[in-house]
Design an enzyme around this catalytic site. Structure first.
Site, PDB file in Angstrom:
ATOM      1  N   LYS A  14     -40.123  45.562  13.762  1.00 23.17           N
ATOM      2  CA  LYS A  14     -41.411  45.129  13.217  1.00 23.17           C
ATOM      3  C   LYS A  14     -41.303  43.654  12.850  1.00 23.17           C
ATOM      4  CE  LYS A  14     -44.599  47.589  12.222  1.00 23.17           C
ATOM      5  NZ  LYS A  14     -45.709  48.060  13.080  1.00 23.17           N
ATOM      6  N   THR A  59     -41.258  51.372  14.235  1.00 25.93           N
ATOM      7  CA  THR A  59     -41.417  50.048  13.625  1.00 25.93           C
ATOM      8  C   THR A  59     -42.192  50.152  12.319  1.00 25.93           C
ATOM      9  OG1 THR A  59     -43.452  49.490  14.844  1.00 25.93           O
ATOM     10  CG2 THR A  59     -41.341  48.964  15.896  1.00 25.93           C
ATOM     11  N   ARG A 176     -37.654  -0.533  10.894  1.00 23.84           N
ATOM     12  CA  ARG A 176     -38.740   0.374  11.260  1.00 23.84           C
ATOM     13  C   ARG A 176     -38.820   1.513  10.248  1.00 23.84           C
ATOM     14  NH1 ARG A 176     -36.644   4.639  15.935  1.00 23.84           N
ATOM     15  NH2 ARG A 176     -34.754   5.295  14.844  1.00 23.84           N
ATOM     16  N   GLN A 223     -30.094  10.129  15.621  1.00 27.32           N
ATOM     17  CA  GLN A 223     -28.878  10.894  15.931  1.00 27.32           C
ATOM     18  C   GLN A 223     -27.792  10.643  14.894  1.00 27.32           C
ATOM     19  OE1 GLN A 223     -30.807   9.420  18.173  1.00 27.32           O
ATOM     20  NE2 GLN A 223     -30.754  10.461  20.165  1.00 27.32           N
ATOM     21  N   HIS A 251     -43.004   9.127  15.095  1.00 27.68           N
ATOM     22  CA  HIS A 251     -43.154   7.697  15.341  1.00 27.68           C
ATOM     23  C   HIS A 251     -44.280   7.083  14.501  1.00 27.68           C
ATOM     24  CE1 HIS A 251     -40.333   8.105  18.586  1.00 27.68           C
ATOM     25  NE2 HIS A 251     -41.096   8.987  19.203  1.00 27.68           N
TER      26      HIS A 251
END
Length: 302
Positions: A14, A59, A176, A223, A251
């Site tokens: 379920k 379920t 940035r 990263q 961005h």
């Protein structure tokens, strides 16, 4: 030549059982809010191949079990899943394991007349807490995590030094905005005594470490920041073997205000929702035991 058709790996259960538990033992109530999925694994071949349902725990029964267990309290999503897993494996001989998953939603008390109200709440939280238990007989793999944790740093981030070809238009920058929605799942070391862990405290500490690491260094790329976040958690928590991340690069593009006779010294940005860079990776201990079964059924990295 015709090959024989056989049944492969299978599970059922379920999905997304919404359960809200209100604890009323005092005038000051507590609220716990989960979205739970239960999936059983075991000897279900007869149901698929012969229409024999004698081994199918309905379920609906799985749903009702979740509600009944919530009556006794939840405590933490990890502890709740461990209880469910133990119940189904020990109650039905043909159920050898399964996968149980929970999202946990946070509620804060409404502030009224200068005080936190005893029984009125507002849905809040910076993220959704997640947990997954994968069990195969006595082997248990437990994964905690979070998703939708949105973070942003307005400076000390750049992106430069990448290869360029005739299709490259992105300008290099050393200043940035770095923003992302953190999805992370961390796996506890195989064989951990789960009864000795305070999952709520552990979760709070891991989240704090992830946020702290996001702030600490100049980021040359998402990263690098991802790896630093994972390493900080593993250095502080010996009971965790690996942590997987999925982090979109949200961005923010500088708006050209020159047509209006205005400058824009890195202050006004357009926040684009798509397309976006998607950074995914695992940070792990070099000597960690492989646990592919733990991650089965988890889409992507998170």
């Amino acid at each position: 030549m015709n090959s024989k058709i056989v049944l492969g790996q299978n599970q059922y259960g379920k999905a997304e059982v919404r359960v809200v538990k209100i604890t009323r033992d005092t005038a000051r109530h507590e609220i716990e809010d989960l979205n739970v999925t239960s999936q059983l694994r075991g000897d279900f071949a007869a149901a698929h191949l012969a229409g024999d349902n004698s081994h199918l725990v309905a379920t609906d029964t799985q749903k009702n079990t979740i509600y009944a267990f919530a009556r006794e309290g939840i405590g933490s999503p990890e502890a709740f899943l461990l209880r469910l897993g133990e119940h189904f494996v020990s109650s039905f001989d043909w159920v050898s394991g399964g996968r149980w998953e929970a999202d946990s939603y946070r509620w804060d008390r409404i502030q009224a007349h200068g005080a936190a109200h005893d029984h009125s709440f507002v849905r809040s939280g910076q993220e959704v807490r997640t947990a997954v238990l994968v069990r195969d007989g006595a082997d248990r793999h437990l994964i905690s995590g979070l998703k939708d944790l949105t973070v942003l740093k307005s400076t000390e981030s750049g992106f430069a030094g990448y290869p360029r070809d005739k299709y490259t238009t992105l300008p290099e920058t050393t200043d940035r905005i770095l923003a992302t929605d953190v999805s992370a799942r961390w796996r506890f070391t195989t064989g951990t005594d789960f009864s000795s862990l305070d999952f709520n405290r552990s979760y709070g500490d891991v989240k704090a470490l992830l946020l702290e690491a996001f702030t600490e260094k100049y980021s040359h790329a998402l990263q690098q920041t991802l790896f630093d976040m994972g390493a900080k958690v593993l250095e502080a928590h010996s009971e965790i073997d690996e942590i997987k991340f999925s982090m979109p690069n949200k961005h923010h593009f500088l708006v050209d205000l020159s047509p209006f006779g205005l400058d824009n010294p890195n202050e006004v940005f357009f926040a684009a929702d798509r397309p976006y860079g998607l950074i995914e990776a695992t940070v792990q201990r070099e000597d960690a035991e492989p646990a592919e079964a733990a991650w089965s059924g988890i889409a992507g990295f998170c």
